[in-house]
Design a protein around this motif. Structure first.
Motif, short mmCIF file in Angstrom:
data_model
loop_
_atom_site.label_atom_id
_atom_site.label_comp_id
_atom_site.label_asym_id
_atom_site.label_seq_id
_atom_site.Cartn_x
_atom_site.Cartn_y
_atom_site.Cartn_z
N ASP A 41 0.98 -0.80 -0.08
CA ASP A 41 0.24 -0.10 -0.29
C ASP A 41 0.55 1.37 -0.41
OD1 ASP A 41 -2.79 0.52 0.45
OD2 ASP A 41 -2.15 2.04 1.53
N TYR A 44 3.56 4.78 -4.47
CA TYR A 44 2.44 5.46 -5.00
C TYR A 44 2.19 4.89 -6.80
CZ TYR A 44 3.47 8.92 -1.96
OH TYR A 44 3.09 9.47 -0.07
N CYS A 46 4.22 5.18 -9.42
CA CYS A 46 4.57 6.47 -9.78
C CYS A 46 4.31 5.98 -11.32
CB CYS A 46 5.96 6.31 -9.90
SG CYS A 46 6.68 7.13 -7.82
N HIS A 47 4.44 7.22 -12.23
CA HIS A 47 4.89 7.24 -13.62
C HIS A 47 6.17 6.94 -14.12
CE1 HIS A 47 3.36 8.37 -17.55
NE2 HIS A 47 4.57 9.29 -17.78
N VAL A 105 10.48 6.50 -4.57
CA VAL A 105 10.35 7.99 -4.96
C VAL A 105 10.16 8.33 -3.03
CG1 VAL A 105 9.53 8.56 -6.78
CG2 VAL A 105 7.65 8.23 -4.95
N THR A 108 13.08 9.39 -1.37
CA THR A 108 13.17 10.38 -1.85
C THR A 108 12.24 11.40 -0.54
OG1 THR A 108 13.97 10.35 -4.00
CG2 THR A 108 13.51 12.42 -3.24
N ALA B 68 -5.51 1.17 4.04
CA ALA B 68 -4.48 0.75 3.81
C ALA B 68 -4.61 0.99 5.31
CB ALA B 68 -3.59 1.67 4.02
N CYS B 347 8.68 18.35 -4.45
CA CYS B 347 8.60 17.39 -5.28
C CYS B 347 9.53 16.04 -4.75
CB CYS B 347 9.22 17.70 -6.57
SG CYS B 347 8.30 16.40 -8.08
N ILE B 348 8.50 14.79 -5.13
CA ILE B 348 9.39 13.64 -4.79
C ILE B 348 9.79 13.36 -5.72
CG2 ILE B 348 9.40 13.61 -2.04
CD1 ILE B 348 6.92 11.15 -3.41
N LYS B 349 8.84 13.99 -7.35
CA LYS B 349 8.83 12.93 -8.61
C LYS B 349 8.32 11.71 -8.64
CE LYS B 349 13.27 15.60 -9.35
NZ LYS B 349 12.82 16.52 -8.94
N CYS B 350 7.06 11.48 -7.95
CA CYS B 350 6.64 10.37 -8.26
C CYS B 350 6.18 10.38 -9.60
CB CYS B 350 5.27 9.84 -7.25
SG CYS B 350 4.31 10.45 -7.30
N GLY B 351 5.92 11.54 -9.82
CA GLY B 351 5.03 11.53 -11.41
C GLY B 351 3.20 11.11 -11.69
N ARG B 352 2.97 11.42 -10.38
CA ARG B 352 1.64 10.91 -10.37
C ARG B 352 0.98 12.58 -10.99
NH1 ARG B 352 -0.58 7.90 -5.14
NH2 ARG B 352 -1.92 9.28 -4.88
N TYR B 354 1.63 13.99 -12.57
CA TYR B 354 1.83 14.21 -14.81
C TYR B 354 0.79 13.02 -15.29
CZ TYR B 354 3.60 13.35 -19.63
OH TYR B 354 3.83 13.17 -20.33
N ALA B 355 0.98 12.08 -14.59
CA ALA B 355 -0.80 11.22 -15.48
C ALA B 355 -1.16 11.13 -14.61
CB ALA B 355 0.33 9.27 -14.79
N MET B 367 7.17 17.21 -18.90
CA MET B 367 7.84 16.35 -17.60
C MET B 367 8.55 16.03 -18.09
SD MET B 367 7.42 11.97 -16.68
CE MET B 367 8.96 11.07 -16.53
N ARG B 371 12.49 14.19 -14.71
CA ARG B 371 11.63 13.87 -13.99
C ARG B 371 11.20 15.49 -13.59
NH1 ARG B 371 9.78 8.94 -13.87
NH2 ARG B 371 8.18 9.62 -11.83
N PRO B 391 0.98 13.25 -3.10
CA PRO B 391 1.10 11.77 -2.02
C PRO B 391 2.08 13.16 -1.40
CG PRO B 391 3.01 11.46 -3.86
CD PRO B 391 2.34 12.15 -4.02
#
Lengths: 440, 435
Positions: A41, A44, A46-47, A105, A108, B68, B347-352, B354-355, B367, B371, B391
């Protein structure tokens, strides 16, 4: 048989019996169902996920973790094994802290990555416990391929070729398949005969014959293999061990770390494996750490790992270094061996402090040692091979060598780190190229 | 520390946290524990008519959904009203009230839809010392099939009729508990007011099936292979409840009618939110059922600290504070223009983001190879989806484009003045819109 940790020299049975099973228990036991859900869970999703990019086999990590989170670990396992047929072993031995988990991430964000390695193990263990092999062999092509070496690269290549319908013969000099999965790697990373079970599971694809006791140069020749097969994949690893190149190296008690680890892995009873009281391991990689930690776990009183450069240059990851330290291994850096001292058998070893460029400082010290393990790198140890790039077989991105019809991958080939996961990727990619070539 | 003492339709309690009529308030033992834990009031589990009590199912009566780590997000139940004899309940209510005179004790009632039944039950509870009654017009399962509960609550005329009977046969303060299983909650609230209700409480539970067993093909909770819809509650229903409370609070017909807010109150913050939207107090059930009665201590300290920070000395200062800011869409300021801004340092660069934006919204986030995520102001419509999926709290913010600046998306200067849909040239209702 009354030895203990204080017994001088090299001796077996230094510990009470029950200590061995505790010391060599699974380093990271498999997550239970709920732990896996909680760990999953945290992903994330991620993309274009950084973890996936960091994985040498490009496993779709966010997808397999989501599959675990939704209660379908078998589907997760198939996602993993599609990219990495030895995903079970890689889940145990990958230095995830420098690969996927370093890129996570959440590392990070909060310094605590998603437990990708342990989730991968949860998924692959679930599937393997169910006895499921989720791949099917294509219709036979009539093509025959020789794979030399039954380690991670060879097995990965063989499986992918067999899946495409080719007939594969895997040759290996050892009595068992598995390569370093079976004969290298610390015992606490692959308990309960996992390496052998994984090989059996992998061979369920069919179309693969394993011929053990078959070594290149001793019965097998590359020319003959080429003549008898449509393609050859060399995955022979690095059979030679680098010498220290110092005076007294030939004394008793100076051993190769890889041999020590192999003997230990094949031992049915750890109390029968002899170990010194004062052990010195020379080297800074995974093999050095595996040897040092296991020496300690076998009951050596003092284990010192000595590396010639600084800590940050060690090939062993910080996690591995910390593991060694937590088991009581003393790590000395910036020291190179100068001489092995002893009357017949090693008694002491002398080092000289060296800076990160290996410039000697002239200052020396000695460590008591009744056993010394060399772990300063390995070599091909043979010359009857395709062209080399430095000390390894030169290959392109898909494993092609200078010799037509011969591919190579794994530790024996140039390119990539000497990691199980890298070997699996190289074997897989070479298989795809071989397949494309044979079917063209 | 702020004084949380509450007075709701004349009923005093040391704090505005009441336990809702539900399993936690079914008997003396539980209610005494609740008062010891600090709850300001209790609405006793619904009593029915004299005679053989109802019976409950003997299989599972609750279903749930989890987030969760199995955090309970939503609970549903198919439990009926009290299944203990009326006399037992009345005796216990009297005993508890005698020992806790400073706490509010309300009796929830549900009897058949005829005047005699209501007159009778009201007479029976008269000498319990209880502070008021709550009419259960809300339960959506079981009792509704027998013409009670939400079967009454779904027909405004019945609500008005029964409320009138209750006010006629009792001098007790009367709270009408409303069902959310209707299309417009203002109608039953208006009916309750017309009938003479002193207050409404809402929401009761929402009709629901929590999940389906994919092996047995049966809804959960499953009893011998069958299931039925149950009443849904817990954190998941809070947004629905907040809206319904606000609708009643801002409806001119019911504005000022006291409201007891119910629906997913789990923390002091939830309670405070209900109160700003017009609830004079709140009722809690699922949080107590999930964590036990001690949760009230966090609610008390949290609300008190918040009021101290805001310089409020009485909960009445909080009640309704947000009601004037709840409006209709047509009155929203269309000249208020914002753009998302991504703080690269956080930013932790997860890209959510963006998606979400690229796949499902306005293609307004770029993007880079390494990243770095950047908002394209000429595409961003300020939908807020990136903020919602990020997040990292506070990493993406919505920044106002100051009046006088150019909105890069439209190329137009942002007006100073407020402008809503009613005045917008695209509104077909504006005759002058098209030349």
């Amino acid at each position: 048989m009354t030895s203990n940790t204080l017994t001088p020299g090299i001796a077996a049975g230094r510990l009470p019996g029950e200590d061995y099973s505790r010391n060599f228990a699974d380093l990271h036991p498999v997550l239970d169902d709920h732990e896996a859900l909680v760990a999953a869970d945290r992903c994330y999703f991620c993309h274009d996920a950084p973890c996936m990019t960091a994985c040498p086999t490009s496993i779709d990590i966010p997808l397999f973790i989501r599959q675990i989170a939704t209660g379908t670990p078998e589907a997760a396992a198939k996602t993993i094994l599609n990219q990495n047929i030895l995903g079970g072993m890689c889940a145990r031995v990958c230095p995830t802290e420098t690969l996927c988990e370093e890129a996570c991430v959440r590392e990070t964000a909060e310094g605590k990555p998603v437990q990708i390695g342990r989730l991968q193990r949860f998924a692959t263990d679930t599937l393997m416990a169910a006895g499921v092999h989720p791949f099917e062999r294509a219709a036979p092509t009539g093509k025959a391929v020789a794979v030399v070496g039954a380690g991670p690269a060879g097995l990965s290549c063989a499986h992918r070729l067999a899946m495409h319908g080719h007939d594969v013969t895997v040759f290996d000099p050892r009595p068992k398949a598995g390569g370093l999965n079976e004969f290298g790697i610390a015992a606490y990373k692959s308990v309960d005969g996992f390496a052998a079970k994984e090989v059996d599971w992998l061979l369920q694809i069919g179309g693969i014959t394993v011929e053990t006791g078959q070594a290149l140069g001793a019965g097998l020749s590359l020319e003959k293999l080429k003549a008898d097969h449509d393609a050859v994949f060399l995955a022979i690893g690095l059979a030679g061990v680098n010498a220290l190149g110092v005076e007294g190296e030939d004394k008793d008690g100076v051993d190769d770390a890889v041999e020590f680890i192999a003997d230990l892995r094949q031992a049915d009873d750890m109390s029968t494996v002899p170990i010194g009281r004062d052990v010195v391991v020379i080297g800074g990689g995974m093999t050095a750490v595996d040897a040092a930690v296991q020496a300690k776990l076998l009951g050596a009183l003092n284990v010192t790992l000595v590396y010639r450069r600084g800590k940050d240059r060690m090939n062993a990851s910080v996690f591995e270094q910390d593991l060694a330290a937590s088991k009581g291994v003393r790590i000395i850096t910036n020291a190179s061996p100068k001489a092995v001292i002893g009357n017949g058998a090693v008694q002491e070893i002398e080092f000289e402090y060296t800076d990160d460029d290996l410039a000697p400082t002239g200052e020396t010290f000695r460590l008591a040692a009744d056993q010394v393990f060399k772990a300063i790198g390995q070599t091909l140890g043979r010359t009857d091979l395709p062209e080399l790039d430095g000390r390894k077989i030169a290959v392109n991105d898909t494993g092609r060598t200078s010799m037509a019809g011969v591919w190579a991958g794994g530790d024996c080939a140039s390119g990539g780190d000497d990691l199980t996961v890298t070997a699996v990727a190289e074997g897989r990619d070479a298989a795809e190229d071989i397949h494309a070539t044979l079917m063209a | 520390m702020a004084n949380l003492a509450s007075e709701f339709i004349g009923i005093k309690s040391p704090n505005p946290f009441w336990l809702a009529s539900a399993p936690p308030t079914d008997k003396e033992y539980n209610v005494r524990r609740a008062f010891e834990a600090g709850w300001g009031g209790v609405v006793w589990k619904t009593l029915g008519s004299e005679g053989p009590p109802v019976v409950n199912v003997n299989g599972p009566r609750y279903g749930a959904i989890w987030g969760a780590d199995r955090r309970l997000l939503g609970l549903n139940n198919i439990e009926l009203i009290t299944d203990r004899p009326l006399e037992t309940n009345l005796r216990e209510i009297k005993s508890v009230k005698r020992d806790y005179p400073d706490r509010a004790l309300i009796i929830s009632l549900m009897v058949p839809c005829d005047e005699d039944s209501w007159a009778d039950i009201l007479k029976r509870i008269e000498d319990t010392g209880a502070d008021g009654v709550e009419l259960n017009f809300g339960c959506p399962h079981g009792m509704a099939e027998r013409g009670m509960g939400s079967a009454v609550g779904q027909v405004p005329e019945y609500i008005e009729m029964v409320t009138r009977w209750v006010k006629k046969h009792s001098r007790m303060p009367c709270i009408v508990k409303l069902t959310p299983n209707i299309t417009d909650v203002r109608k039953p609230a208006e009916a309750a007011k017309r009938g003479g209700a002193d207050a409404v409480s809402l929401i009761n539970t929402i009709n629901s099936i929590t999940s389906v067993d994919l092996d047995d093909f049966a809804p959960e909770p499953t009893i011998d292979g069958k299931g039925t819809h149950g009443g849904y509650c817990g954190p998941a229903v809070k947004p629905i409840a907040l809206n319904m409370v606000a609708e009643i609070a801002r409806n001119p017909e019911t504005h000022g009618l006291p409201i007891s807010g119910i629906g997913g109150v789990t923390t002091w913050r939830d309670a405070a939110e209900f109160m700003t939207l017009g609830a004079g107090n709140v009722q809690v059930c699922t949080a107590a059922m999930t964590y036990g009665f001690k949760v009230v201590q966090e609610m008390i300290s949290g609300l008190s600290d918040y009021m101290d920070r805001k310089g409020m000395t009485s909960t009445s200062e909080l009640v309704g504070r947000a009601v004037p800011n709840v409006t209709d869409w047509q009155y929203l300021n269309l000249n208020y223009i914002t753009k998302a801004k991504i703080n690269e340092a956080d930013c932790i660069k997860c890209g959510r983001c963006y998606a979400a934006c690229e796949d499902t919204s306005h293609q307004a986030i770029a993007m880079s190879e390494d990243r770095v995520f950047t908002v394209k102001d000429d595409e961003c419509v300020a939908c807020n989806l990136c903020v919602n999926v990020c997040p990292v709290e506070g990493c993406i913010t919505m920044e106002r484009v100051a009046p006088g600046q150019v909105d890069e998306r439209t190329g137009k200067v942002v007006p100073e003045e407020y402008g809503n849909w009613l005045e917008h040239p695209n509104n077909p209702g504006n005759a002058c819109a098209a030349e």
